[in-house]
Write a protein that holds these residues in place. Structure first.
Motif, mmCIF file in Angstrom:
data_model
loop_
_atom_site.group_PDB
_atom_site.id
_atom_site.type_symbol
_atom_site.label_atom_id
_atom_site.label_comp_id
_atom_site.label_asym_id
_atom_site.label_seq_id
_atom_site.Cartn_x
_atom_site.Cartn_y
_atom_site.Cartn_z
ATOM 1 N N LEU A 175 -9.656 -11.207 7.556
ATOM 2 C CA LEU A 175 -8.472 -11.772 6.898
ATOM 3 C C LEU A 175 -8.574 -13.289 6.783
ATOM 4 N N LYS A 232 -8.859 -14.774 3.192
ATOM 5 C CA LYS A 232 -7.529 -15.359 2.932
ATOM 6 C C LYS A 232 -6.602 -14.316 2.317
ATOM 7 N N ALA A 233 -6.591 -13.145 2.949
ATOM 8 C CA ALA A 233 -5.798 -12.021 2.449
ATOM 9 C C ALA A 233 -4.728 -11.627 3.466
ATOM 10 N N PRO A 234 -3.615 -11.048 3.002
ATOM 11 C CA PRO A 234 -2.538 -10.667 3.917
ATOM 12 C C PRO A 234 -2.823 -9.393 4.701
ATOM 13 N N ASP A 235 -3.656 -8.520 4.127
ATOM 14 C CA ASP A 235 -4.001 -7.268 4.794
ATOM 15 C C ASP A 235 -5.375 -6.795 4.319
ATOM 16 N N GLU A 274 -6.367 -4.011 2.894
ATOM 17 C CA GLU A 274 -6.415 -3.340 1.602
ATOM 18 C C GLU A 274 -6.437 -4.327 0.435
ATOM 19 N N SER A 275 -6.047 -5.569 0.690
ATOM 20 C CA SER A 275 -6.037 -6.580 -0.373
ATOM 21 C C SER A 275 -7.381 -7.286 -0.522
ATOM 22 N N VAL A 276 -8.285 -7.053 0.408
ATOM 23 C CA VAL A 276 -9.568 -7.752 0.397
ATOM 24 C C VAL A 276 -10.488 -7.173 -0.678
ATOM 25 N N LYS A 277 -10.899 -8.013 -1.628
ATOM 26 C CA LYS A 277 -11.807 -7.587 -2.696
ATOM 27 C C LYS A 277 -13.137 -8.336 -2.657
ATOM 28 N N ILE A 320 -11.350 -1.030 4.647
ATOM 29 C CA ILE A 320 -11.316 -1.975 3.521
ATOM 30 C C ILE A 320 -11.814 -1.250 2.270
ATOM 31 N N ASN A 375 -11.002 -1.323 -0.914
ATOM 32 C CA ASN A 375 -10.973 -1.955 -2.239
ATOM 33 C C ASN A 375 -11.960 -3.106 -2.407
#
Length: 262
Positions: free
Chosen positions: A9, A13-16, A18-21, A39, A41
């Motif tokens: 994270l 720099k992601a909130p969770d 699943e948001s990490v691309k 992870i 996505n």
């Protein structure tokens, strides 16, 4: 070292999770990447220069398009069987792993037989002729009998993390990079420790120092066309600083003129 949720994270720099691309974990001394079962996505993943031996945790990363694994400890091409289901994977960099063997032609054909949808392997474009040849001359990759890492605990929660997780900007890491660059190491009394209380300014200075060293080290691996991209980006950045400096200077001059008139 195990790649932790906290480090992922922070880097992404992601909130969770699943948001990490996109994630860059170049040279983080990683051996356990089981976190990638959480992870799904991820699209672009850089894991070069680590100690990774298994790719089992990437099986469910169906959106993965680019994967960089140069200079790890993958001993067998059978590890690639975990990537077969990743139909969107177009770019793979696997060079400088033990699995590459001594026959570069056989290695390349074997990888392409297992992953015929690749468009670029080890920074070289894959041709249709190579893929056709791989189907007949590449060796068949079998699925290894290895336990899948990063299975969630029985209570459904990820492993508990402690406050003593290794920090990405440690003095040892920075000085190791500086040594490879032929630069003097930073004395312990001059290096702001991130594991102990420190000012925000010290943390920022440590981060900038490590980032600069890493960039200089990475430049050694870039080809001419890639260096030109870096050069262009650097020039644009410098022009921005120059423009901002001139704007500030003009603003001060205007202010002084107004003060004189008053």
């Amino acid at each position: 070292m195990k790649l932790s949720r906290k480090l992922v994270l922070a880097k992404a720099k992601a909130p969770d999770l699943e948001s990490v691309k996109k994630l860059n974990c170049w040279g983080c001394n990683l051996s356990d990447i089981s976190i990638f079962t959480q992870i799904p996505n991820i699209e672009v993943l850089t894991l070069s220069v680590n100690s990774i031996t298994s790719l089992a945790s990437l099986t469910g990363c169906l959106n993965l398009c680019e994967l960089y694994l140069r200079r790890n400890k993958i001993s067998s091409l059978s590890a690639l069987s975990h990537l077969r289901s990743l139909s969107r994977l177009k770019v793979l960099w696997l060079a400088e792993n033990p699995c590459c063997g001594t026959d570069p032609n056989l290695y390349r054909l074997t990888v392409l037989r297992c992953l015929p949808h690749l468009q670029k392997l080890d920074n070289q474009v894959v041709t249709e002729e190579e893929v056709a040849l791989a189907l007949t001359q590449g060796e068949e990759v079998t699925t290894p009998t290895e336990p899948v890492q990063n299975q969630p605990s029985t209570n459904g929660h990820p492993d508990t993390e402690t406050e003593n997780d290794p920090l990405e900007y440690s003095m040892d890491e920075t000085n190791k990079i500086r040594k490879q660059l032929g630069m003097k190491p930073i004395p312990r009394d001059k290096f702001p420790s991130l594991s102990s209380p420190s000012t925000r300014e010290n943390r920022l200075l440590a981060r900038k120092s490590h980032t600069l060293d890493a960039i200089l080290l990475l430049l050694k691996d870039l080809e001419e066309d890639e260096l030109l991209v870096v050069h262009a980006a650097t020039q644009n950045r410098l022009q921005m600083f120059t423009l901002n400096s001139e704007m500030m200077k003009n603003s001060l001059q205007t202010q002084r003129t107004e003060d004189i008139e008053d």
